[in-house]
Scaffold this motif. Structure first.
Motif, PDB file in Angstrom:
ATOM      1  N   VAL B 311       6.160 -85.517-101.440  1.00  0.00           N
ATOM      2  CA  VAL B 311       4.809 -85.778-101.537  1.00  0.00           C
ATOM      3  C   VAL B 311       4.590 -87.139-101.678  1.00  0.00           C
ATOM      4  N   ASN B 312       3.918 -87.895-100.811  1.00  0.00           N
ATOM      5  CA  ASN B 312       3.897 -89.523-101.023  1.00  0.00           C
ATOM      6  C   ASN B 312       2.432 -89.754-100.408  1.00  0.00           C
ATOM      7  N   ASN B 313       1.943 -90.798-101.167  1.00  0.00           N
ATOM      8  CA  ASN B 313       0.750 -91.565-101.031  1.00  0.00           C
ATOM      9  C   ASN B 313       0.841 -92.103 -99.583  1.00  0.00           C
ATOM     10  N   VAL B 314      -0.571 -92.160 -99.050  1.00  0.00           N
ATOM     11  CA  VAL B 314      -0.928 -92.694 -97.846  1.00  0.00           C
ATOM     12  C   VAL B 314      -0.271 -94.435 -97.651  1.00  0.00           C
ATOM     13  N   GLU B 315      -0.420 -95.133 -98.799  1.00  0.00           N
ATOM     14  CA  GLU B 315      -0.273 -96.398 -98.644  1.00  0.00           C
ATOM     15  C   GLU B 315       1.208 -96.555 -98.824  1.00  0.00           C
ATOM     16  N   THR B 316       2.062 -95.795 -99.706  1.00  0.00           N
ATOM     17  CA  THR B 316       3.498 -95.710 -99.767  1.00  0.00           C
ATOM     18  C   THR B 316       3.984 -95.593 -98.226  1.00  0.00           C
ATOM     19  N   LEU B 317       3.515 -94.659 -97.461  1.00  0.00           N
ATOM     20  CA  LEU B 317       4.056 -94.140 -96.317  1.00  0.00           C
ATOM     21  C   LEU B 317       3.850 -95.262 -95.134  1.00  0.00           C
ATOM     22  N   ALA B 318       2.611 -96.002 -95.289  1.00  0.00           N
ATOM     23  CA  ALA B 318       2.434 -96.932 -94.401  1.00  0.00           C
ATOM     24  C   ALA B 318       3.259 -98.188 -94.537  1.00  0.00           C
ATOM     25  N   ASN B 319       3.865 -98.155 -95.954  1.00  0.00           N
ATOM     26  CA  ASN B 319       4.947 -99.527 -96.108  1.00  0.00           C
ATOM     27  C   ASN B 319       6.253 -99.365 -95.636  1.00  0.00           C
ATOM     28  N   VAL B 320       6.289 -97.983 -95.229  1.00  0.00           N
ATOM     29  CA  VAL B 320       7.720 -97.569 -94.738  1.00  0.00           C
ATOM     30  C   VAL B 320       8.323 -98.217 -93.545  1.00  0.00           C
ATOM     31  N   PRO B 321       7.513 -98.085 -92.250  1.00  0.00           N
ATOM     32  CA  PRO B 321       7.856 -98.512 -90.940  1.00  0.00           C
ATOM     33  C   PRO B 321       8.264-100.185 -91.065  1.00  0.00           C
ATOM     34  N   PRO B 322       7.507-100.954 -91.639  1.00  0.00           N
ATOM     35  CA  PRO B 322       7.997-102.353 -91.541  1.00  0.00           C
ATOM     36  C   PRO B 322       8.995-102.550 -92.398  1.00  0.00           C
ATOM     37  N   ILE B 323       9.348-101.886 -93.671  1.00  0.00           N
ATOM     38  CA  ILE B 323      10.747-101.994 -94.078  1.00  0.00           C
ATOM     39  C   ILE B 323      11.590-101.751 -93.411  1.00  0.00           C
ATOM     40  N   ILE B 324      11.741-100.669 -92.647  1.00  0.00           N
ATOM     41  CA  ILE B 324      12.893-100.562 -92.053  1.00  0.00           C
ATOM     42  C   ILE B 324      12.928-101.515 -90.812  1.00  0.00           C
ATOM     43  N   LEU B 325      12.036-101.759 -90.185  1.00  0.00           N
ATOM     44  CA  LEU B 325      11.721-102.765 -89.001  1.00  0.00           C
ATOM     45  C   LEU B 325      12.341-104.053 -89.668  1.00  0.00           C
ATOM     46  N   HIS B 326      12.136-104.676 -90.722  1.00  0.00           N
ATOM     47  CA  HIS B 326      12.465-106.056 -90.974  1.00  0.00           C
ATOM     48  C   HIS B 326      13.216-106.121 -91.955  1.00  0.00           C
ATOM     49  N   GLY B 327      13.766-104.943 -92.655  1.00  0.00           N
ATOM     50  CA  GLY B 327      14.613-104.857 -93.624  1.00  0.00           C
ATOM     51  C   GLY B 327      14.154-104.936 -95.285  1.00  0.00           C
ATOM     52  N   SER B 328      14.900-104.667 -96.312  1.00  0.00           N
ATOM     53  CA  SER B 328      14.543-104.653 -97.539  1.00  0.00           C
ATOM     54  C   SER B 328      14.459-106.131 -98.010  1.00  0.00           C
ATOM     55  N   ASP B 329      15.441-107.100 -97.491  1.00  0.00           N
ATOM     56  CA  ASP B 329      15.215-108.442 -98.082  1.00  0.00           C
ATOM     57  C   ASP B 329      14.161-109.125 -97.572  1.00  0.00           C
ATOM     58  N   TRP B 330      13.595-108.580 -96.461  1.00  0.00           N
ATOM     59  CA  TRP B 330      12.078-109.233 -95.998  1.00  0.00           C
ATOM     60  C   TRP B 330      11.178-108.784 -96.998  1.00  0.00           C
TER      61      TRP B 330
END
Lengths: 153, 518
Positions: B311-330
């Protein structure tokens, strides 16, 4: 009723959806005993299971309500900008207490927890429609607008 | 295809609709037509433009001009002056605002980057700004599920719903099993909070992609979005987005022509604050009363239909695609060491510009109130704020320099999750506010466990008599005593957190209560 129910697979996962649909289909905005029974029969569960669920959630009513249900938000952001006095005005204008239906059967007055439109507090919903930036004057106007809309439609 | 030299975005959300957005849009289209501009300027409906309480908001591109409180009578001037002659109508401009795409390094937008930029009902526009490209990257580069979890772990992303538990860790704790579920908790009921609603309404595909990636990471092929029953527009937009994604094969048996199957369904709530608690939400999805379950076991082991569930919150999940796309360092270049990224806040009450704010983790309360909220309304003095909704904490002027992140707020006994900041000026009554909060808890206690059911009633009764000037000297201690017992003995966070507003109100504003008792 059967038609509405059969749009869903017969599992309890869809019980909330079924209750919403049956309530919306009833002009007096409530869940009749027959409706609750129909859900129980369709899902093959005890009627008490359905009643237990239906009585838990604030959006369902087991008592007949008015044609329109007013839900005035009384959460802190609305309270801060005067929702409490608006409740008095609505009660006086419709001559009802919270939870009651006006004598002409048109409006039921309810309060709601945060409606999530705090940017335009104080706010209320009438059925599925939102009204914000309410003032003492505007809230009465809104009620009368709804009456006029009903009269012309 | 038709190309336009300019675009007018009109924010369509509940607030704009009740300010007459549909009428303004119609008038705008007619005026463009009359001025022969209909082929040159395109009108696009979009989500919230990030200016709550500003009525109908228009944003004109490529100029990046934002107009607020636009009425029917303003349309002729906007069209003839700005769109025809290129002279922005200064009197209507929202001061200090730039169009969302004008996010600067100082005020970066991650979660809301597309809100107010795209038409949320258009899959093509969402794809045009990068929707589903993170999932495509996973498929193309053959990143393994555990590889995805590692990236999210390394990013330091913490849950944006409440307690701030590390998201990657939560995913890695999901038990093994044939059938698993991803649930997006969109039962946003904390008073003063509407951040999730605006993400749902403004960029629904972002959420769907986030759920898809979460599903891939933990091995779930079914996702549910549980939305409050009151959020009619959110439900409509989500359903439209899901249907569109399914039509082109983004959802279904073969996501992006891979071997990964994933589908999403929207579930509509029926009005119960407690269902924001993850196990209550699961009970509700099973068609039962929303009573919280005893934890452990956690949903990661025993969740929906007793299957492992994330179970994840909306805002949490909305952060996931950019993290995958740009990387954790970004991602770690934003926010603080322990709380990377941004946070979406709703700033309300006695401020000049109430509304939605996305700020870097660690931004101080003072900055959020002054730079994003425009300062305290009418030049009055800042008395305090309620942070985190009803289950939140009162703060006083001494707290203004505290960083707004999970750890900074813990020092103030507040939780960050909901992101609600309700600002009070010198005239506000903290007694009235606390009374309102306790009335809220009395109403929303689900009634399952005794400490909360009886405790919330007793608290409201005591607070009511203090408010009415009939309180006794020992009443303030009683409030704390009862809330302490509730914190220790209640089953779920609802009963456990009532103590937060009580102790913080008394810590900072006790004389106000004592004045009514003596």
């Amino acid at each position: 009723m059967k038609e509405l129910l059969e749009r869903y697979p017969a599992t309890t996962e869809y019980m909330l959806d079924m209750l919403h649909d049956l309530q919306d289909a009833e002009p007096k905005n409530y869940l009749k005993p027959e409706a609750l029974q129909a859900v129980a029969d369709y899902l093959s569960v005890p009627t008490s299971d359905v009643v237990s669920t239906a009585t838990f959630y604030t959006m369902y009513s087991l008592k007949p309500r008015g044609k329109h249900v007013i839900r005035l938000c009384e959460s802190p952001p609305c309270q801060l900008v005067g929702a409490e006095s608006l409740l008095d005005i609505l009660g006086e204008h419709l001559n009802v207490q919270v939870g009651e239906t006006s004598e002409d059967g048109v409006f039921t007055l309810e309060t709601a927890s945060c409606l999530g439109v705090c940017g335009v507090a104080p706010a209320m919903m009438i059925d599925a429609e939102l009204y914000g930036n309410l003032t003492k004057e505007r809230i009465v106007e809104v009620i009368e607008d709804v009456r006029r809309r009903d009269a012309t439609s | 295809m038709r190309l336009a030299r300019g675009h007018v975005l009109i924010g369509i959300n509940d607030e704009a609709l009740l300010a007459g957005a549909r009428g303004v849009e119609a008038a705008l289209r007619i005026a463009l037509d009359e001025n022969g501009l209909a082929d040159e300027i395109e009108v696009i409906q979009t989500g919230d433009l990030g200016a709550a309480g500003q009525g109908v908001v228009l944003s004109v591109y490529p100029d990046g001009v934002v107009y607020a409180r636009v009425g029917l009578s303003d349309i002729a001037e906007i069209v003839s002056e700005h769109l025809l002659k290129g002279r922005p109508v200064e009197r209507l401009r929202l001061q200090g605002a730039t169009a969302p795409s004008g996010a600067t390094r100082k005020k970066p937008r991650i979660v809301l980057e597309n809100c107010g930029v795209i038409d949320p009902s258009s899959l093509e526009q969402a794809i045009g700004v990068g929707a589903y490209s993170a999932m495509a990257k996973i498929v193309e580069a053959s990143i393994s599920p555990s590889g995805v979890i590692d990236i999210v772990k390394a990013s330091g992303l913490r849950g944006r719903g409440g307690a701030g538990f590390p998201t990657g860790l939560k995913w890695s704790f999901t038990a093994a099993g044939d059938e698993k579920y991803i649930i997006c908790n969109a039962d946003e009921g904390e008073p003063g909070t509407f951040k999730d609603r605006l993400i749902l309404e403004g960029d629904p595909h972002r959420l769907i992609e986030g759920m898809m990636i979460a599903g891939y990471a933990v091995g779930a092929s079914k996702g549910y979005i549980y939305v409050r029953g009151e959020y009619a527009l959110s439900i409509e937009r989500l359903q439209g987005a899901i249907d569109a994604a399914r039509d082109v094969g983004l959802l279904g048996g073969h996501v992006l022509e891979s071997g990964f199957a994933f589908d999403v369904e929207v579930k509509k709530g029926a009005g119960a604050y407690v269902c924001g608690e993850e196990t209550s939400l699961i009970e509700s999805m099973e068609g039962k009363r929303g009573y919280p379950r005893l934890k452990p076991p956690y949903p990661g082991a025993v969740g929906l239909w007793s299957k492992p569930t994330v179970v994840n919150n909306v805002e949490t999940l909305a952060n996931v695609p950019p993290i995958i796309l740009h990387g954790s360092d970004w991602f770690r270049t934003f926010g603080t060491e322990k709380c990377p990224g941004t946070k979406v806040f709703t700033i309300l009450g006695h401020v000049e510009k109430p509304g939605l704010v996305e700020a870097e983790m660690g931004t101080t309360l003072q900055t959020i109130i002054d730079e994003y909220g425009g300062g305290v309304k009418d030049g009055k003095a800042f008395k305090g704020a309620l942070i985190g909704g009803a289950a939140g904490a009162f703060v006083c002027p001494d707290c203004l320099d505290k960083p707004m992140d999970f750890d900074g707020l813990q020092e103030l006994s507040a939780v960050l999750g909901s992101g609600a900041i309700l600002v009070f000026n010198e005239d506000a009554s903290i007694v009235e506010m606390l009374d309102g909060i306790l009335a809220f808890f009395k109403h929303e206690s689900c009634g399952q466990c005794v400490p909360c059911r009886a405790g919330t009633r007793a608290l409201k009764a005591i607070m009511g008599r203090i408010r009415d000037g009939e309180g006794e000297a020992r009443d303030l201690d009683m409030l704390v005593e009862i809330a302490t017992a509730m914190q220790a003995a209640s089953l779920c966070p609802l009963g456990q957190s009532v103590i937060l507003p009580i102790t913080t109100a008394l810590k900072h504003f006790k004389p106000e209560f004592e004045a009514l008792i003596n």
